[in-house]
Design a protein around this motif. Sequence first.
Motif, PDB file in Angstrom:
ATOM      1  N   ARG A   6       0.814  -1.225   0.000  1.00  0.00           N
ATOM      2  CA  ARG A   6       0.000   0.000   0.000  1.00  0.00           C
ATOM      3  C   ARG A   6       0.845   1.271   0.000  1.00  0.00           C
ATOM      4  O   ARG A   6       0.306   2.366   0.039  1.00  0.00           O
ATOM      5  CB  ARG A   6      -0.901   0.010   1.227  1.00  0.00           C
ATOM      6  CG  ARG A   6      -1.955  -1.056   1.223  1.00  0.00           C
ATOM      7  CD  ARG A   6      -2.925  -0.828   2.381  1.00  0.00           C
ATOM      8  NE  ARG A   6      -3.780  -1.970   2.544  1.00  0.00           N
ATOM      9  CZ  ARG A   6      -3.678  -2.864   3.506  1.00  0.00           C
ATOM     10  NH1 ARG A   6      -2.737  -2.761   4.401  1.00  0.00           N
ATOM     11  NH2 ARG A   6      -4.514  -3.860   3.588  1.00  0.00           N
ATOM     12  N   ASP A   7       2.144   1.133  -0.038  1.00  0.00           N
ATOM     13  CA  ASP A   7       3.035   2.290   0.016  1.00  0.00           C
ATOM     14  C   ASP A   7       2.801   3.196  -1.195  1.00  0.00           C
ATOM     15  O   ASP A   7       2.568   2.713  -2.305  1.00  0.00           O
ATOM     16  CB  ASP A   7       4.498   1.817   0.033  1.00  0.00           C
ATOM     17  CG  ASP A   7       5.441   2.904   0.469  1.00  0.00           C
ATOM     18  OD1 ASP A   7       5.751   2.947   1.670  1.00  0.00           O
ATOM     19  OD2 ASP A   7       5.833   3.721  -0.393  1.00  0.00           O
ATOM     20  N   PRO A   8       2.873   4.525  -1.004  1.00  0.00           N
ATOM     21  CA  PRO A   8       2.662   5.435  -2.132  1.00  0.00           C
ATOM     22  C   PRO A   8       3.773   5.378  -3.190  1.00  0.00           C
ATOM     23  O   PRO A   8       3.564   5.766  -4.339  1.00  0.00           O
ATOM     24  CB  PRO A   8       2.588   6.825  -1.490  1.00  0.00           C
ATOM     25  CG  PRO A   8       3.130   6.679  -0.121  1.00  0.00           C
ATOM     26  CD  PRO A   8       3.023   5.234   0.264  1.00  0.00           C
ATOM     27  N   SER A   9       4.925   4.865  -2.839  1.00  0.00           N
ATOM     28  CA  SER A   9       6.048   4.798  -3.773  1.00  0.00           C
ATOM     29  C   SER A   9       5.953   3.537  -4.641  1.00  0.00           C
ATOM     30  O   SER A   9       5.903   2.417  -4.116  1.00  0.00           O
ATOM     31  CB  SER A   9       7.369   4.797  -3.001  1.00  0.00           C
ATOM     32  OG  SER A   9       8.428   4.441  -3.859  1.00  0.00           O
ATOM     33  N   ASP A  10       5.965   3.730  -5.968  1.00  0.00           N
ATOM     34  CA  ASP A  10       5.921   2.563  -6.852  1.00  0.00           C
ATOM     35  C   ASP A  10       7.179   1.704  -6.708  1.00  0.00           C
ATOM     36  O   ASP A  10       7.129   0.495  -6.878  1.00  0.00           O
ATOM     37  CB  ASP A  10       5.683   2.963  -8.311  1.00  0.00           C
ATOM     38  CG  ASP A  10       6.713   3.911  -8.856  1.00  0.00           C
ATOM     39  OD1 ASP A  10       7.115   4.848  -8.157  1.00  0.00           O
ATOM     40  OD2 ASP A  10       7.121   3.722 -10.013  1.00  0.00           O
ATOM     41  N   GLU A  11       8.304   2.299  -6.351  1.00  0.00           N
ATOM     42  CA  GLU A  11       9.540   1.543  -6.145  1.00  0.00           C
ATOM     43  C   GLU A  11       9.400   0.602  -4.941  1.00  0.00           C
ATOM     44  O   GLU A  11       9.826  -0.552  -4.994  1.00  0.00           O
ATOM     45  CB  GLU A  11      10.727   2.486  -5.937  1.00  0.00           C
ATOM     46  CG  GLU A  11      12.041   1.784  -5.687  1.00  0.00           C
ATOM     47  CD  GLU A  11      12.516   0.909  -6.851  1.00  0.00           C
ATOM     48  OE1 GLU A  11      13.214  -0.089  -6.589  1.00  0.00           O
ATOM     49  OE2 GLU A  11      12.194   1.222  -8.004  1.00  0.00           O
ATOM     50  N   VAL A  12       8.790   1.079  -3.875  1.00  0.00           N
ATOM     51  CA  VAL A  12       8.582   0.245  -2.682  1.00  0.00           C
ATOM     52  C   VAL A  12       7.617  -0.893  -3.009  1.00  0.00           C
ATOM     53  O   VAL A  12       7.849  -2.047  -2.639  1.00  0.00           O
ATOM     54  CB  VAL A  12       8.065   1.093  -1.500  1.00  0.00           C
ATOM     55  CG1 VAL A  12       7.633   0.211  -0.328  1.00  0.00           C
ATOM     56  CG2 VAL A  12       9.137   2.087  -1.056  1.00  0.00           C
ATOM     57  N   ARG A  13       6.535  -0.591  -3.735  1.00  0.00           N
ATOM     58  CA  ARG A  13       5.583  -1.635  -4.115  1.00  0.00           C
ATOM     59  C   ARG A  13       6.229  -2.649  -5.054  1.00  0.00           C
ATOM     60  O   ARG A  13       5.974  -3.846  -4.961  1.00  0.00           O
ATOM     61  CB  ARG A  13       4.329  -1.026  -4.749  1.00  0.00           C
ATOM     62  CG  ARG A  13       3.501  -0.208  -3.754  1.00  0.00           C
ATOM     63  CD  ARG A  13       2.151   0.185  -4.291  1.00  0.00           C
ATOM     64  NE  ARG A  13       2.153   0.730  -5.632  1.00  0.00           N
ATOM     65  CZ  ARG A  13       2.430   1.994  -5.965  1.00  0.00           C
ATOM     66  NH1 ARG A  13       2.733   2.874  -5.021  1.00  0.00           N
ATOM     67  NH2 ARG A  13       2.391   2.389  -7.225  1.00  0.00           N
ATOM     68  N   LEU A  31      -1.499  -7.094  -8.588  1.00  0.00           N
ATOM     69  CA  LEU A  31      -1.789  -7.226 -10.017  1.00  0.00           C
ATOM     70  C   LEU A  31      -2.627  -6.064 -10.536  1.00  0.00           C
ATOM     71  O   LEU A  31      -2.678  -5.817 -11.735  1.00  0.00           O
ATOM     72  CB  LEU A  31      -2.518  -8.542 -10.288  1.00  0.00           C
ATOM     73  CG  LEU A  31      -1.697  -9.800 -10.097  1.00  0.00           C
ATOM     74  CD1 LEU A  31      -2.596 -11.022 -10.149  1.00  0.00           C
ATOM     75  CD2 LEU A  31      -0.583  -9.881 -11.136  1.00  0.00           C
ATOM     76  N   ASP A  32      -3.266  -5.346  -9.623  1.00  0.00           N
ATOM     77  CA  ASP A  32      -4.089  -4.188  -9.999  1.00  0.00           C
ATOM     78  C   ASP A  32      -3.374  -2.856  -9.769  1.00  0.00           C
ATOM     79  O   ASP A  32      -3.994  -1.809  -9.838  1.00  0.00           O
ATOM     80  CB  ASP A  32      -5.398  -4.204  -9.200  1.00  0.00           C
ATOM     81  CG  ASP A  32      -6.278  -5.368  -9.590  1.00  0.00           C
ATOM     82  OD1 ASP A  32      -6.257  -5.758 -10.774  1.00  0.00           O
ATOM     83  OD2 ASP A  32      -6.981  -5.899  -8.711  1.00  0.00           O
ATOM     84  N   ASP A  33      -2.079  -2.913  -9.519  1.00  0.00           N
ATOM     85  CA  ASP A  33      -1.305  -1.697  -9.277  1.00  0.00           C
ATOM     86  C   ASP A  33      -1.321  -0.803 -10.512  1.00  0.00           C
ATOM     87  O   ASP A  33      -1.344  -1.296 -11.642  1.00  0.00           O
ATOM     88  CB  ASP A  33       0.145  -2.063  -8.925  1.00  0.00           C
ATOM     89  CG  ASP A  33       0.897  -0.898  -8.330  1.00  0.00           C
ATOM     90  OD1 ASP A  33       0.853  -0.748  -7.091  1.00  0.00           O
ATOM     91  OD2 ASP A  33       1.517  -0.134  -9.103  1.00  0.00           O
ATOM     92  N   PRO A  34      -1.286   0.519 -10.327  1.00  0.00           N
ATOM     93  CA  PRO A  34      -1.288   1.417 -11.488  1.00  0.00           C
ATOM     94  C   PRO A  34       0.006   1.397 -12.304  1.00  0.00           C
ATOM     95  O   PRO A  34       0.010   1.839 -13.448  1.00  0.00           O
ATOM     96  CB  PRO A  34      -1.533   2.806 -10.882  1.00  0.00           C
ATOM     97  CG  PRO A  34      -1.224   2.682  -9.437  1.00  0.00           C
ATOM     98  CD  PRO A  34      -1.404   1.247  -9.065  1.00  0.00           C
ATOM     99  N   HIS A  35       1.085   0.867 -11.753  1.00  0.00           N
ATOM    100  CA  HIS A  35       2.368   0.873 -12.471  1.00  0.00           C
ATOM    101  C   HIS A  35       2.659  -0.488 -13.107  1.00  0.00           C
ATOM    102  O   HIS A  35       2.570  -1.529 -12.459  1.00  0.00           O
ATOM    103  CB  HIS A  35       3.508   1.274 -11.527  1.00  0.00           C
ATOM    104  CG  HIS A  35       3.418   2.697 -11.108  1.00  0.00           C
ATOM    105  ND1 HIS A  35       3.925   3.722 -11.864  1.00  0.00           N
ATOM    106  CD2 HIS A  35       2.835   3.272 -10.037  1.00  0.00           C
ATOM    107  CE1 HIS A  35       3.679   4.867 -11.269  1.00  0.00           C
ATOM    108  NE2 HIS A  35       3.006   4.618 -10.156  1.00  0.00           N
ATOM    109  N   ASP A  36       3.031  -0.462 -14.387  1.00  0.00           N
ATOM    110  CA  ASP A  36       3.314  -1.683 -15.143  1.00  0.00           C
ATOM    111  C   ASP A  36       4.366  -2.557 -14.476  1.00  0.00           C
ATOM    112  O   ASP A  36       4.221  -3.775 -14.426  1.00  0.00           O
ATOM    113  CB  ASP A  36       3.796  -1.347 -16.558  1.00  0.00           C
ATOM    114  CG  ASP A  36       2.702  -0.810 -17.446  1.00  0.00           C
ATOM    115  OD1 ASP A  36       1.511  -1.040 -17.135  1.00  0.00           O
ATOM    116  OD2 ASP A  36       3.031  -0.162 -18.453  1.00  0.00           O
ATOM    117  N   SER A  37       5.433  -1.935 -13.999  1.00  0.00           N
ATOM    118  CA  SER A  37       6.528  -2.725 -13.420  1.00  0.00           C
ATOM    119  C   SER A  37       6.073  -3.511 -12.192  1.00  0.00           C
ATOM    120  O   SER A  37       6.495  -4.649 -11.984  1.00  0.00           O
ATOM    121  CB  SER A  37       7.717  -1.834 -13.071  1.00  0.00           C
ATOM    122  OG  SER A  37       7.358  -0.883 -12.090  1.00  0.00           O
TER     123      SER A  37
END
Length: 98
Positions: A6-13, A31-37
Amino acid sequence: MERLRRDPSDEVRYRAATDPRLSPMAAALLLDDPHDSVRHAAGIHPRLLARILIRLLRGADGAETAARDPGLPEGIVRRMVELISAPEAGEALPQRTG
């Protein structure tokens, strides 16, 4: 580990999605994260449940990633190879000679 999804940072997720300690449920939620990576990393997570992988295989967005998951059941992999190897509908089968 679970709270990191749930972290706001896509790098942490992303790091959470690649961590083998992540639970199958948390991997599925990523799998539903907004970032492709992050979605890609979650899609190849080794603890992702087979039923989730099968659902991904049926969709256009996650099929390629799910096909690379090391946790994909062997029977599913064999069926995928059969389908890929089968002639297209309406395509003539090669004739045997000899």
